[in-house]
Design a protein around this motif. Structure first.
Motif, PDB file in Angstrom:
ATOM      1  N   ASP A 655       0.866  -1.182   0.000  1.00  0.00           N
ATOM      2  CA  ASP A 655       0.000   0.000   0.000  1.00  0.00           C
ATOM      3  C   ASP A 655       0.897   1.224   0.000  1.00  0.00           C
ATOM      4  N   PRO A 656       0.986   1.946  -1.127  1.00  0.00           N
ATOM      5  CA  PRO A 656       1.883   3.110  -1.194  1.00  0.00           C
ATOM      6  C   PRO A 656       1.428   4.269  -0.326  1.00  0.00           C
ATOM      7  N   GLY A 657       0.266   4.170   0.304  1.00  0.00           N
ATOM      8  CA  GLY A 657      -0.164   5.195   1.240  1.00  0.00           C
ATOM      9  C   GLY A 657       0.437   5.021   2.623  1.00  0.00           C
ATOM     10  N   GLN A 658       1.297   4.004   2.798  1.00  0.00           N
ATOM     11  CA  GLN A 658       1.957   3.745   4.073  1.00  0.00           C
ATOM     12  C   GLN A 658       3.438   3.485   3.825  1.00  0.00           C
ATOM     13  N   TYR A 659       4.252   3.707   4.864  1.00  0.00           N
ATOM     14  CA  TYR A 659       5.677   3.405   4.740  1.00  0.00           C
ATOM     15  C   TYR A 659       5.892   1.897   4.614  1.00  0.00           C
ATOM     16  N   GLY A 660       6.935   1.534   3.884  1.00  0.00           N
ATOM     17  CA  GLY A 660       7.410   0.166   3.849  1.00  0.00           C
ATOM     18  C   GLY A 660       8.684   0.060   4.669  1.00  0.00           C
ATOM     19  N   ARG A 661       8.876  -1.066   5.320  1.00  0.00           N
ATOM     20  CA  ARG A 661      10.054  -1.243   6.182  1.00  0.00           C
ATOM     21  C   ARG A 661      10.693  -2.603   5.945  1.00  0.00           C
ATOM     22  N   VAL A 662      12.032  -2.601   5.965  1.00  0.00           N
ATOM     23  CA  VAL A 662      12.815  -3.819   5.835  1.00  0.00           C
ATOM     24  C   VAL A 662      13.850  -3.813   6.950  1.00  0.00           C
ATOM     25  N   ASN A 663      13.844  -4.835   7.801  1.00  0.00           N
ATOM     26  CA  ASN A 663      14.826  -4.972   8.879  1.00  0.00           C
ATOM     27  C   ASN A 663      15.697  -6.188   8.580  1.00  0.00           C
ATOM     28  N   VAL A 664      17.011  -5.962   8.542  1.00  0.00           N
ATOM     29  CA  VAL A 664      17.961  -7.007   8.157  1.00  0.00           C
ATOM     30  C   VAL A 664      18.924  -7.269   9.309  1.00  0.00           C
ATOM     31  N   LYS A 665      19.071  -8.537   9.658  1.00  0.00           N
ATOM     32  CA  LYS A 665      20.060  -8.960  10.653  1.00  0.00           C
ATOM     33  C   LYS A 665      20.710 -10.222  10.128  1.00  0.00           C
ATOM     34  N   GLY A 666      21.970 -10.064   9.707  1.00  0.00           N
ATOM     35  CA  GLY A 666      22.640 -11.184   9.059  1.00  0.00           C
ATOM     36  C   GLY A 666      21.946 -11.516   7.751  1.00  0.00           C
ATOM     37  N   ARG A 667      21.458 -12.759   7.635  1.00  0.00           N
ATOM     38  CA  ARG A 667      20.740 -13.168   6.434  1.00  0.00           C
ATOM     39  C   ARG A 667      19.253 -13.402   6.721  1.00  0.00           C
ATOM     40  N   THR A 668      18.803 -12.758   7.799  1.00  0.00           N
ATOM     41  CA  THR A 668      17.391 -12.832   8.169  1.00  0.00           C
ATOM     42  C   THR A 668      16.742 -11.479   7.925  1.00  0.00           C
ATOM     43  N   ILE A 669      15.672 -11.490   7.165  1.00  0.00           N
ATOM     44  CA  ILE A 669      15.012 -10.253   6.762  1.00  0.00           C
ATOM     45  C   ILE A 669      13.551 -10.288   7.190  1.00  0.00           C
ATOM     46  N   LYS A 670      13.096  -9.206   7.781  1.00  0.00           N
ATOM     47  CA  LYS A 670      11.688  -9.054   8.129  1.00  0.00           C
ATOM     48  C   LYS A 670      11.158  -7.795   7.450  1.00  0.00           C
ATOM     49  N   THR A 671       9.960  -7.897   6.899  1.00  0.00           N
ATOM     50  CA  THR A 671       9.405  -6.773   6.144  1.00  0.00           C
ATOM     51  C   THR A 671       8.033  -6.377   6.668  1.00  0.00           C
ATOM     52  N   SER A 672       7.654  -5.164   6.327  1.00  0.00           N
ATOM     53  CA  SER A 672       6.319  -4.647   6.633  1.00  0.00           C
ATOM     54  C   SER A 672       5.867  -3.796   5.459  1.00  0.00           C
ATOM     55  N   ASN A 673       4.693  -4.101   4.885  1.00  0.00           N
ATOM     56  CA  ASN A 673       4.098  -3.353   3.782  1.00  0.00           C
ATOM     57  C   ASN A 673       4.995  -3.347   2.541  1.00  0.00           C
ATOM     58  N   VAL A 674       5.778  -4.389   2.359  1.00  0.00           N
ATOM     59  CA  VAL A 674       6.655  -4.509   1.188  1.00  0.00           C
ATOM     60  C   VAL A 674       6.149  -5.639   0.310  1.00  0.00           C
ATOM     61  N   GLN A 675       6.096  -5.415  -0.983  1.00  0.00           N
ATOM     62  CA  GLN A 675       5.594  -6.426  -1.904  1.00  0.00           C
ATOM     63  C   GLN A 675       6.681  -7.000  -2.793  1.00  0.00           C
TER      64      GLN A 675
END
Length: 920
Positions: A655-675
């Motif tokens: 949803d481009p009406g909200q921020y997208g977030r990517v959190n990276v630790k080592g080779r582990t990635i967690k996302t929010s509102n990212v497609q």
């Protein structure tokens, strides 16, 4: 609400004023004649006495949305002066605004020109008290002024009208929105005025970023009229060209600015050196300059025969009233030529007779090691320039440094890059081990604050440095065009924050000086007309990419040296203090230097001891880019603006009406509102885990023979390395198409403005073209919608339509917004249709074209509705235009609360849940 006649106004006044007694005469007194006897000495004159009505509140950059309370009673143009009339207003004592009379000052004038300078202020408003509560937002207000222009003689006069610091105005019955808010004087209105009196109504809008927030809150504007030639003329003297460096012209790209002040369209047939038989073709340079030209359909494939019998292909068309920048290739006729003289050959489209116009330029000559002008093509297809300072002979670099970084120095608002104040700021560090580049951002305000259009200019300037090296035969160290040290002052400091947060993998280090954190933090968005918080949220989300205080996570790993004057009364030091705190909370590395007893600017502001040490240290840095970080985060407001961080780029948001977030630790990635995510395989060639799901990038890359990057997509089934299959009726939104309505500025070539062919739509098309050139220096081709566009067209399209005229060009039958003679229909995120009938007055929305191009549709139920929609075309920063908006009648006085629908499209061009689509 329909257009209101004069006779119906008194009852409406009383309704508007509630219990206030109101008296309105039908016509009011005549405006007093101009002083100084100018009626007899000049062809043009303004009356010295002007009628002013105000003040009324307005928020930061709100004028685009209307928000004019006088529109509730039919608009200022339908009011007549009466000294006893009162109007409800939230600003003055007793809550009432009144008419008053003020004197205009003529600052200059001659037989063929005249001007009037107005300074408007209000002593019946307690500005100090309001500022205590609302800050600088309180000294932004609006009013209206009415004057009179007298045209002498016995013939219709061709004139240009400059409107310094004015956004909106009427001349007789002709409405113009855009004006010249920053006093650029690039694209004035062209008028053809008959002898006699002409009424001028000016909307006065005070804006802190344009007028200042410290001094007395007056509105100071100038209207200036000048006689024009009535044919093709130079809109700006001379030729934009590169400097001559040690006898060599460092770039062949040149440009002239031409205006058609006549009543017939003009075709530029050729441009070439004067007194030379062979003419030079447009820099195009070529295909954009010539193949995009729209002509009458029955002549589209023909050629013209000049009077000498030679044939020339159709050139550039400049429609009546239009100003265009024309790029072409130039060369030095002689090594020591004192001047260049070029001849423009043209004709009106009404006849075949050729005419000529000459333009000359004295070349500026510099030595290799001085800051000098280089020219190049902006992605928008017109010529731009930057100032370049190559590494000095005595630059002390590390041994083995064969390529040096680019030190970007971004100027502040209102300055040209070739101003000595800009280029001289780094003279004390002339021996830096770097290529120093002073971009212009196209205009003195950098078009859009070094964001979309302005930053494209920065990157185009960087890319031309290798060409410079080749053209001049440079033997010194090369340039690493992917390795930047970014610095800038004021608006350039803000631009530095933009570069830091949007191109982190290219920024070696950064030094933002006296910059603001974001548009909203600079001047708060208070005193807008009351609106549903959801509508305000849409406006705010449209500006997410420029809210730097939210993007500090993107800077992690980059050395940053902040600086701000302690007593800065232009951009308060709070902005840098806030970002210093946010950098700390994001785990970024930064140093903050607040200079005691210094204001916004001082002579050595860019070369304090702290900054000098930082420059020398970072130009010699051996850090490898992109930096490989074990832990970092990415925050994205607009993927179309965003580059990669540590080899990961957010390609699209859910949803481009909200921020997208990517959190990276080592080779582990967690996302929010990212497609969608892009991975640089040089950094991410092994398996990794995304939101708990393991992905084998290396295996897929080998199987698919991929070497550079790979994209992973999130669907309801989780993450996969293959994008979902897309049907022909469901195009994917990506690349330059991403973002809010400002994505239209990512044009790869001149804009194409298509209109319905009527006089009214063609005039609004001309207004859009004028605004694009005024505020961005952009080029635009104006064409009738009935004419086909060449397959070679690369520019984005702006289409104007009234009523049902858009129906036959719907490119996608499943597109969620449809317009017709019956109104506008929007398909919301739940798949439910919302139909807006007679209540829909106008609409503006993006649509996809091939090759990542965009179309911006401007639709009106009638002429007035189309004018309302045309206001939303990106022009001033900070307005906050979403992907689509449907405008109701009350938008004119309620602002965004009067919008029937507004919001965003997702990556499949469907309306998002964060949008506002509701019945009214």
């Amino acid at each position: 609400m329909s257009y209101l006649g004069q006779a119906s106004l008194p009852s409406l006044f009383c309704s508007f004023l509630s219990l206030q007694l109101c008296h309105v005469s039908q016509y009011g007194p005549l405006i007093t004649p101009l002083a100084n006897g100018k009626h007899n000495s000049s062809l043009f004159s303004f009356n010295s006495t002007w009628q002013v009505l105000g003040p009324f509140q307005i928020g930061t950059r709100e004028a685009t949305w209307g928000a004019d309370p006088l529109e509730y009673i039919g608009g200022f143009r339908n009011l007549s002066y009466h000294p006893n009339a009162t109007f409800r207003s939230s600003l003055p004592t007793n809550g009432t605004a009144r008419w008053n009379v003020t004197k205009a000052v003529q600052t200059s004038g001659d037989l063929s020109s005249a001007n009037a300078s107005l300074s408007i202020g209000y002593s019946n408003v307690d500005w100090d008290s309001l500022k205590v509560i609302y800050g600088w937002a309180a000294v932004q207000y609006q009013a209206w002024a009415r004057g009179e222009l007298i045209v002498g003689g016995n013939e219709t006069q061709h004139v240009i009208l400059h409107t310094d610091a004015i956004l909106e105005y009427w001349v007789d019955d002709t409405h113009s929105f855009g004006g010249d808010f920053y006093s650029f004087r690039k694209a004035p209105l062209v008028l053809h005025l008959t002898p006699g009196s002409h009424r001028i109504d000016i909307r006065l809008a005070r804006d802190v970023r344009a007028f200042g927030g410290i001094l007395e809150p007056t509105i100071d504007v100038v209207v200036d009229i000048q006689q024009a030639s009535g044919t093709l003329e130079l809109a700006k003297p001379g030729i934009l060209m590169s400097d001559v460096v040690d006898g060599k012209l460092v770039s062949p790209t040149g440009s002239i600015y031409l205006r058609n002040s006549g009543e017939n369209d003009i075709e530029i047939v050729s441009i070439g050196p004067a007194n030379v038989s062979s003419h030079i073709f447009f820099a195009g340079l070529g295909s954009n300059a010539q193949s995009l030209v729209a002509r009458d359909s029955d002549n589209a494939d023909q050629s013209t025969e000049a009077s000498d019998g030679t044939h020339n292909s159709y050139g550039i068309i400049i429609v009546t009233g239009q100003t265009r920048p024309v790029a072409f290739n130039i060369s030095l006729p002689l090594h020591n030529a004192s001047s260049l003289v070029y001849q423009i050959t043209y004709k009106t489209t009404a006849q075949n007779r050729l005419s000529t116009l000459e333009v000359s330029q004295i070349p500026s000559r510099k030595s290799t090691y001085e800051s000098h002008k280089i020219t190049f093509l902006h992605p928008g297809g017109m010529a731009s320039y930057a100032m370049l300072r190559p590494p000095a002979k005595n630059a002390t670099c590390h041994s083995g440094q064969k390529k040096l970084p680019i030190l970007l120095q971004l100027h502040g608002a209102g300055l040209e890059a070739d101003n000595a104040m800009v280029t001289g700021a780094l003279d004390p560090v002339s021996d830096l081990c770097a290529w120093v580049l002073f971009p212009t951002g196209v205009t003195p305000w950098s078009g859009d604050d070094w964001h979309n259009w302005g930053f494209a200019d920065v990157e185009a300037a960087i890319k031309v440095i290798p060409t410079w090296i080749q053209n001049v035969g440079w033997k010194g160290p090369g340039a690493d065009t992917d390795r930047w040290i970014v610095s800038g002052h004021s608006n350039g400091g803000q631009g530095t924050w933009y570069a830091l947060t949007h191109r982190p993998d290219k920024v070696l280090a950064a030094a933002p000086v006296s910059g603001y954190a974001s548009i909203q933090k600079y001047v708060p968005y208070e005193l807008w007309q009351p609106a549903d918080p959801r509508r305000m949220a849409v406006i705010s989300a449209s500006l997410n990419s420029y809210r730097h205080e939210m993007l500090m996570s993107n800077t992690r790993g980059i050395p940053i040296q902040q600086q701000h004057g302690e007593i800065d009364d232009n951009v308060p030091a709070y902005n840098s203090r806030l970002l210093a705190q946010q950098l700390y909370l994001a785990g970024s590395t930064s140093s903050y230097n607040e200079v005691p007893n210094q204001n916004h600017w001082w002579d050595t502001v860019m070369t304090t001891a702290e900054l000098v040490d930082f420059y020398y240290k970072q130009t010699k840095s051996q850090d490898v880019l992109p930096r490989k970080l074990g832990e970092f985060s990415i925050v994205v407001g607009d993927p179309g603006d965003m580059g990669s961080k540590n080899g990961i780029r957010v390609a699209s948001l859910a949803d481009p009406g909200q921020y997208g977030r990517v959190n990276v630790k080592g080779r582990t990635i967690k996302t929010s509102n990212v497609q969608d995510l892009d991975f640089d395989l040089a950094l991410w060639e092994q398996s990794l885990t995304v939101d708990g799901q393991e992905l084998d990038l290396a295996g897929v890359a080998i199987a698919s023979a991929l070497t550079a990057s790979i994209t992973v997509h999130k669907s309801i089934d989780g993450w996969s390395v293959n994008l979902p299959a897309l049907s022909a009726t469901q195009p994917q939104r990506n690349g330059r198409q991403l973002g809010s309505m400002t994505a239209i500025l990512r044009s790869q070539g001149p804009f194409i403005i298509r209109h319905g062919g009527s006089a009214n739509t063609s005039q609004i098309a001309l207004q859009v073209s004028r605004n694009l050139h005024q505020y961005f220096g952009a080029d635009a081709i104006i064409a009738s919608a009935s004419h086909s566009i060449s397959k070679n067209t690369t520019g984005n399209v702006i289409t104007l339509a009234i009523g049902s005229s858009l129906e036959d060009v719907q490119p996608n039958p499943n597109f969620p917004i449809r317009v017709s003679e019956f109104g506008v229909t929007v398909l919301d995120h739940r798949g439910q249709e919302q139909a807006y009938g007679a209540e829909a007055r106008g609409a503006a929305f993006l649509r996809p074209l091939e090759s990542e191009r965009l179309e911006l549709v401007l639709w009106g139920a009638d002429d007035e509705g189309l004018r309302q929609a045309a206001r939303t075309v990106p022009m001033l920063t900070g307005v906050g235009q979403p992907d689509f908006v449907v405008l109701g009648e009350s938008t004119k006085w309620r602002g965004i609360e009067g919008a029937l629908a507004m919001g965003f499209f997702d990556s499949g061009w469907e309306v998002t849940a964060s949008s506002v689509v509701e019945s009214r």
